[in-house]
Write a protein that holds these residues in place. Structure first.
Motif: not given
Length: 275
Positions: A5-32
Motif C-alpha cells: 500500500i505504501k509503495e502504491s501511494i508513493l508511486e501515485k504521489k504526483d497524481e494524488i497531489v495534483e488532484q488534491w491541490l485542485e480540490e482544495i482550491e475551492q475551500f480557500r474562499y470558504e475558510d477566509y
C-alpha cells in the motif's frame, strides 16, 4: 502500513497531489484565506502535502512528532483548523479513489481502507491536538493578562483610593473586582473609594447589582463608596430599569467625585493663585 500500500501511494504521489491541490482550491474562499497571497497559499499547501507523505510509514507517535513540528507554522500563519481537517479528508478520498483505479487486488480488501483511515486519522488527531493546545495557551495567557490589569485599586491620597473599571463586567470579573476592592481598602486603610465606570460601555441590571454589592461590601469594612462616571445615557438606563443607587454617592465625573471624597476626609482643594 502494509509495504504494498505504501509503495502504491508513493508511486501515485504526483497524481494524488495534483488532484488534491485542485480540490482544495475551492475551500480557500470558504475558510477566509482569500487575503493570503497566491504564492504563499500554493507554497504552503505544497509544503503541507509533502509533510503528509513523509508520515506514510510512521507509527502514530512518530506522526505526532513529525506533524507537530509543522503545525506550529500553520498556526502562526493563521490557517483555520477547519481548512486543514477538510483538506485532509479530501486527501483521504482522493488517495482511496486514485489507488482503487489501479485495479490492484488489495484495493478491494478492508485492510486497505483501514490503513488509509488510520494514516489520515493520526494526522487529523495530531493537528487538532496542537491547535487545541495553542488555543488553550492563548486563552490562559489572556485570562492572566486580564487578571493582572483588571480592576486595580489605586491610592491617590491618604485614605482615598480609585478603582477605574474598563470594559464589560461579567460574574467572574465582578468577583475579581470585589476581591481587589476589599483587599485594597484594608491594605491602604482607605476611608473613601471612588469606583469609576466611565469605561464601562453598558450598565444593565446585572452590572448595577454587582456595583451595589461592591459598595455594600466596602461599607461593611468601614469605608464609603462613591460611584463616578455616570454618563447621561447610563443615568437614563438606571432610571428606566428602576435600579436604586441611592445608598451611596454618585457623581458625573471623577473630578467631582474626588472633591467630595476630600470633603469626606476633612480636606479640600485650594487654589493658591487666588490667595
Amino acid at each position: 502500513m502494509h509495504p504494498s500500500i505504501k509503495e502504491s501511494i508513493l508511486e501515485k504521489k504526483d497524481e494524488i497531489v495534483e488532484q488534491w491541490l485542485e480540490e482544495i482550491e475551492q475551500f480557500r474562499y470558504e475558510d477566509y484565506l482569500q487575503n493570503i497571497s497566491d504564492s504563499v497559499y500554493r507554497s504552503t499547501n505544497r509544503e503541507f502535502v509533502d509533510k503528509i507523505f513523509e508520515t506514510v510509514d510512521l507509527c502514530s507517535d512518530d506522526v505526532y512528532e513529525r506533524i507537530s513540528q509543522y503545525s506550529e507554522r500553520l498556526i502562526q500563519l493563521g490557517w483555520p483548523l477547519n481548512y486543514i481537517t477538510r483538506g485532509l479528508q479530501s486527501f483521504r478520498q482522493i488517495t482511496v479513489e486514485t489507488l482503487s483505479n489501479t485495479g490492484d487486488n488489495y484495493c478491494y480488501d478492508i485492510e486497505f481502507y483501514q490503513e488509509i483511515e488510520s494514516w489520515i486519522d493520526n494526522l487529523i488527531n495530531a493537528l487538532v491536538s496542537d491547535y487545541s493546545g495553542s488555543w488553550e495557551n492563548t486563552v490562559f495567557s489572556q485570562k492572566m493578562a486580564l487578571k493582572e490589569l483588571s480592576a486595580p485599586l489605586i491610592p491617590v491620597f491618604d485614605e482615598i483610593c480609585v478603582m477605574p473599571l474598563i470594559g464589560t463586567i461579567d460574574s467572574e470579573r465582578a468577583k475579581l473586582i470585589m476581591e481587589n476592592l476589599l483587599e485594597g481598602v484594608i491594605e491602604n486603610r482607605a476611608q473613601v473609594v471612588l469606583i469609576d465606570i466611565t469605561g464601562v460601555p453598558v450598565v444593565d441590571t446585572m452590572v448595577a447589582h454587582h456595583i451595589i454589592q461592591a459598595a455594600e461590601a466596602v461599607r461593611l469594612v468601614g469605608a464609603e463608596c462613591i460611584l463616578v462616571g455616570i454618563r447621561p445615557e447610563i443615568a437614563q438606563t438606571v432610571v428606566n430599569l428602576g435600579i436604586d443607587l441611592g445608598k451611596f454617592s454618585t457623581k458625573s465625573t471623577l473630578k467631582k467625585g474626588m472633591a467630595t471624597a476630600l470633603k469626606m476626609t476633612d480636606r479640600e482643594i485650594v487654589d493658591l493663585a487666588s490667595k
